[in-house]
Design a protein around this motif. Structure first.
Motif, PDB file in Angstrom:
ATOM      1  N   GLY A  71       0.790  -1.288   0.065  1.00 53.46           N
ATOM      2  CA  GLY A  71       0.037   0.133  -0.070  1.00 53.46           C
ATOM      3  C   GLY A  71       0.715   1.210   0.071  1.00 53.46           C
ATOM      4  N   GLY A  72       0.378   2.300  -0.708  1.00 56.14           N
ATOM      5  CA  GLY A  72       1.041   3.509  -0.886  1.00 56.14           C
ATOM      6  C   GLY A  72       2.068   3.890   0.484  1.00 56.14           C
ATOM      7  N   SER A  73       1.138   4.269   1.370  1.00 63.68           N
ATOM      8  CA  SER A  73       1.844   4.849   2.510  1.00 63.68           C
ATOM      9  C   SER A  73       2.758   4.125   3.297  1.00 63.68           C
ATOM     10  CB  SER A  73       0.543   5.085   3.611  1.00 63.68           C
ATOM     11  OG  SER A  73       0.140   4.097   4.059  1.00 63.68           O
ATOM     12  N   TYR A  93      -0.010   8.136   7.965  1.00 64.26           N
ATOM     13  CA  TYR A  93      -1.307   7.649   7.797  1.00 64.26           C
ATOM     14  C   TYR A  93      -2.091   8.158   9.206  1.00 64.26           C
ATOM     15  CZ  TYR A  93      -5.421   5.193   5.666  1.00 64.26           C
ATOM     16  OH  TYR A  93      -6.333   5.015   5.204  1.00 64.26           O
ATOM     17  N   HIS A 141      -1.904  10.686   3.862  1.00 61.29           N
ATOM     18  CA  HIS A 141      -1.682   9.790   2.544  1.00 61.29           C
ATOM     19  C   HIS A 141      -2.710   9.761   1.697  1.00 61.29           C
ATOM     20  CE1 HIS A 141       2.389   8.332   2.713  1.00 61.29           C
ATOM     21  NE2 HIS A 141       2.279   8.458   3.939  1.00 61.29           N
ATOM     22  N   ASN A 148       5.229  12.553  -2.960  1.00 61.38           N
ATOM     23  CA  ASN A 148       5.729  11.211  -2.926  1.00 61.38           C
ATOM     24  C   ASN A 148       7.042  11.179  -4.021  1.00 61.38           C
ATOM     25  OD1 ASN A 148       4.051  10.155  -1.096  1.00 61.38           O
ATOM     26  ND2 ASN A 148       2.576   9.328  -2.585  1.00 61.38           N
ATOM     27  N   ASN A 162      -4.383  -2.287  -4.439  1.00 61.61           N
ATOM     28  CA  ASN A 162      -4.795  -3.072  -3.517  1.00 61.61           C
ATOM     29  C   ASN A 162      -6.350  -3.548  -3.690  1.00 61.61           C
ATOM     30  OD1 ASN A 162      -6.206  -0.757  -3.110  1.00 61.61           O
ATOM     31  ND2 ASN A 162      -5.305  -0.017  -1.117  1.00 61.61           N
ATOM     32  N   LYS A 209     -10.586   1.952  -6.667  1.00 68.41           N
ATOM     33  CA  LYS A 209      -9.571   1.652  -7.716  1.00 68.41           C
ATOM     34  C   LYS A 209     -10.312   1.613  -8.917  1.00 68.41           C
ATOM     35  CE  LYS A 209      -5.839   2.198  -5.181  1.00 68.41           C
ATOM     36  NZ  LYS A 209      -5.053   3.476  -5.256  1.00 68.41           N
ATOM     37  N   SER A 228     -10.813   7.874  -6.559  1.00 66.23           N
ATOM     38  CA  SER A 228     -10.132   8.895  -5.400  1.00 66.23           C
ATOM     39  C   SER A 228      -8.555   8.456  -5.608  1.00 66.23           C
ATOM     40  CB  SER A 228     -10.727   8.620  -4.217  1.00 66.23           C
ATOM     41  OG  SER A 228     -10.167   9.198  -3.135  1.00 66.23           O
ATOM     42  N   GLU A 229      -7.652   9.384  -5.374  1.00 69.13           N
ATOM     43  CA  GLU A 229      -6.337   8.968  -5.338  1.00 69.13           C
ATOM     44  C   GLU A 229      -5.651  10.358  -4.893  1.00 69.13           C
ATOM     45  OE1 GLU A 229      -4.323   5.821  -5.415  1.00 69.13           O
ATOM     46  OE2 GLU A 229      -5.570   5.405  -7.109  1.00 69.13           O
ATOM     47  N   SER A 230      -5.008  10.306  -3.780  1.00 68.32           N
ATOM     48  CA  SER A 230      -4.219  11.303  -3.190  1.00 68.32           C
ATOM     49  C   SER A 230      -2.918  11.988  -4.022  1.00 68.32           C
ATOM     50  CB  SER A 230      -4.202  11.283  -1.894  1.00 68.32           C
ATOM     51  OG  SER A 230      -2.982  10.421  -1.863  1.00 68.32           O
ATOM     52  N   PHE A 231      -2.362  10.971  -4.618  1.00 69.94           N
ATOM     53  CA  PHE A 231      -1.332  11.120  -5.219  1.00 69.94           C
ATOM     54  C   PHE A 231      -1.026   9.946  -6.504  1.00 69.94           C
ATOM     55  CE2 PHE A 231       3.138  10.397  -6.305  1.00 69.94           C
ATOM     56  CZ  PHE A 231       3.611  11.876  -6.398  1.00 69.94           C
ATOM     57  N   GLY A 232      -1.262   8.892  -6.212  1.00 67.96           N
ATOM     58  CA  GLY A 232      -0.985   7.782  -7.161  1.00 67.96           C
ATOM     59  C   GLY A 232       0.699   7.479  -7.311  1.00 67.96           C
ATOM     60  N   LEU A 233       1.109   6.922  -6.192  1.00 68.33           N
ATOM     61  CA  LEU A 233       2.319   6.358  -6.339  1.00 68.33           C
ATOM     62  C   LEU A 233       2.631   5.582  -7.304  1.00 68.33           C
ATOM     63  CD1 LEU A 233       5.109   6.587  -4.740  1.00 68.33           C
ATOM     64  CD2 LEU A 233       4.273   4.673  -3.188  1.00 68.33           C
TER      65      LEU A 233
HETATM   66  O1  GMT Z   1      -4.026   3.618  -2.550  1.00 70.94           O
HETATM   67  C1  GMT Z   1      -4.475   3.011  -1.600  1.00 70.94           C
HETATM   68  O2  GMT Z   1      -5.521   2.529  -1.309  1.00 70.94           O
HETATM   69  C2  GMT Z   1      -3.275   2.823  -0.479  1.00 70.94           C
HETATM   70  C3  GMT Z   1      -3.305   4.007   0.067  1.00 70.94           C
HETATM   71  C4  GMT Z   1      -2.386   3.913   1.551  1.00 70.94           C
HETATM   72  O3  GMT Z   1      -2.747   4.836   2.382  1.00 70.94           O
HETATM   73  O4  GMT Z   1      -1.516   3.012   1.599  1.00 70.94           O
HETATM   74  O5  GMT Z   1      -2.386   5.130  -0.818  1.00 70.94           O
HETATM   75  C5  GMT Z   1      -2.600   6.367  -0.422  1.00 70.94           C
HETATM   76  O6  GMT Z   1      -1.279   6.842  -0.202  1.00 70.94           O
HETATM   77  C6  GMT Z   1      -0.544   6.711  -1.416  1.00 70.94           C
HETATM   78  C7  GMT Z   1       0.873   7.177  -0.896  1.00 70.94           C
HETATM   79  O7  GMT Z   1       0.931   8.317  -0.214  1.00 70.94           O
HETATM   80  C8  GMT Z   1      -1.117   7.636  -2.501  1.00 70.94           C
HETATM   81  O8  GMT Z   1       0.001   7.439  -3.474  1.00 70.94           O
HETATM   82  C9  GMT Z   1      -2.371   7.159  -2.851  1.00 70.94           C
HETATM   83  O9  GMT Z   1      -2.687   7.794  -3.816  1.00 70.94           O
HETATM   84  C10 GMT Z   1      -3.269   7.169  -1.807  1.00 70.94           C
HETATM   85  N1  GMT Z   1      -4.604   6.277  -2.226  1.00 70.94           N
HETATM   86  C11 GMT Z   1      -5.758   7.034  -2.087  1.00 70.94           C
HETATM   87  O10 GMT Z   1      -6.123   8.253  -1.943  1.00 70.94           O
HETATM   88  C12 GMT Z   1      -6.761   6.367  -2.681  1.00 70.94           C
END
Ligand code: GMT
Length: 381
Positions: free
Chosen positions: A12-14, A92, A121, A174, A206, A211, A281-286
């Motif tokens: 997971g991204g964070s 997080y 995140h 990121n 995930n 997604k 929804s995607e705060s960044f999209g790592l």
């Molecule tokens: O994308 C996910 O569901 C995992 C999530 C996480 O917290 O692990 O990702 C979030 O954090 C990433 C790292 O900062 C971002 O790149 C993703 O965009 C963000 N996911 C969402 O906002 C849905």
């Protein structure tokens, strides 16, 4: 500096960002202590500068829910005292910022003033955190952090819109580590996945609802009607089974490969021609950034912070959420002409290099300094 990092250790991204940041900080001579319930998946080697402290939550039948926050804050107190930790960085907000705040308060009783940096995140704000059951606790712990960062400008703005935040929020995007990617590596073992005439499209996530996994399958369905292609689906989660069923229904199961979670993301991206990220929804999209550094263009939605990473007509294309027709057309625009594909590939890598860790790490180091000074000033003032 001696830094404790709290994160989710799973795929997971964070967790990935927190782990890679810790590794980079250790390379720069900082002493990094990961405090979490399992060794983070991207943390392979521990050394003099990288330590891991496992949080154990003993099972007790009286509890319907085992109190992880309690165990985490106690473990933080012990670790911070034992190793003389100077700063706590929690990734997080839920429940890490809350547990971090409790640890801070407990340590204060003993005359130890530990600064806390909280990095937001995405889903900790946009999905889970804004739920009325969590909102007061999330607002409180963000406001009690010494410095708050968010991974995109979009997430910063959303946080300010949703919560009553008194703190400033600093944007620290990121990152990737360019030193890990070399153009000279060409042995991608592409043949394992596809025939020479087939393009390879990949998605990594995930497999949660945000997604929009069915969109990915539908986009691919349209693309493979026009040109030979394979779809590689990497990761695991609640939407995976439905995706497999949809592939069967559409009669494309033989062209879609589900790989499950992988620690070999770069090897997979190495043979990938196009990355799909149609998220709601995607705060960044790592995952998109990781694709780009591997020279993979991105077809995405324009949700959240994605436009801060994927550049329209340069590194890929962005469409409204759910516009699978346009996404499929854009995919074909890139994949249908090898010259176009090559130029998008080159652009993707070029833009990704702006997010190199060497540009981002100093931002975190400055923030640590600021948090430390602020906390020290508060303690004596
Ligand atoms: O994308 C996910 O569901 C995992 C999530 C996480 O917290 O692990 O990702 C979030 O954090 C990433 C790292 O900062 C971002 O790149 C993703 O965009 C963000 N996911 C969402 O906002 C849905």
């Amino acid at each position: 500096m001696k830094i404790a990092i709290v994160c989710y250790p799973t795929f997971g991204g964070s967790g990935v960002v927190a782990t890679e940041l810790g590794i980079a900080l250790a390379d720069r001579g900082h002493e990094v202590h990961f405090v979490t319930y399992r060794q983070p998946v991207r943390l392979e080697l521990l050394n003099n500068n990288i330590h891991f402290h496992e949080v154990h939550v003993p099972e007790y039948p009286l509890f319907k829910y085992q109190p992880y926050e309690l165990a985490l804050s106690s473990k933080l107190v012990d670790t911070i005292k034992l190793y003389g930790i100077e700063l706590l960085h929690v990734h997080y907000a839920i429940p890490h910022a809350y547990a971090g705040y409790m640890a801070k308060k407990m340590l204060e009783e003993e005359g130890i003033h530990i600064p806390m940096v909280t990095t937001l995140h995405g889903t900790d704000i946009t999905l889970v955190g804004k739920h009325p059951f969590y909102k007061p606790a999330v607002t409180f712990s963000i406001n009690q952090s010494d410095v708050v960062t968010s991974v995109s400008e979009n997430l910063r703005q959303r946080t300010l819109d949703i919560f009553n935040i008194k703190n400033e929020i600093e944007v620290v995007p990121n990152f990737i580590d360019k030193r890990k990617y070399s153009d000279s590596f060409t042995d991608c073992q592409r043949a394992l996945m596809a025939n020479d005439d087939e393009k390879i499209i990949t998605h990594i996530s995930n497999f949660r609802k945000v997604k929009r996994i069915p969109d990915i399958i539908q986009i691919f369905y349209k693309v493979q009607q026009q040109l030979p292609a394979k779809l590689v689906m990497v990761g695991d989660g609640p939407e995976k089974e439905g995706a497999e069923e949809l592939c069967e229904k559409l009669g494309i199961s033989d062209r879609v490969i589900f790989l499950g979670n992988s620690n070999q993301i770069d090897r997979i991206l190495c043979f990938t021609d196009l990355f799909l990220l149609p998220s709601e929804s995607e705060s960044f999209g790592l995952a998109a950034l990781e694709a780009m550094i591997n020279k993979v263009p991105v077809i995405s939605s324009n949700a959240g912070g994605i436009p801060e990473v994927n550049q329209q007509g340069v590194t890929g294309y962005l469409s409204e959420i759910g516009d699978i027709d346009e996404m499929a057309q854009n995919a074909l625009k890139i994949l249908g002409d090898d010259k176009v594909l090559e130029s998008f590939k080159a652009n993707a890598k070029k833009v990704a290099l702006d997010f190199d860790i060497l540009n981002i790490l100093p931002l975190y180091e400055d923030i640590y300094k600021k948090a430390y000074e602020r906390r020290y000033k508060n303690a004596i003032g």
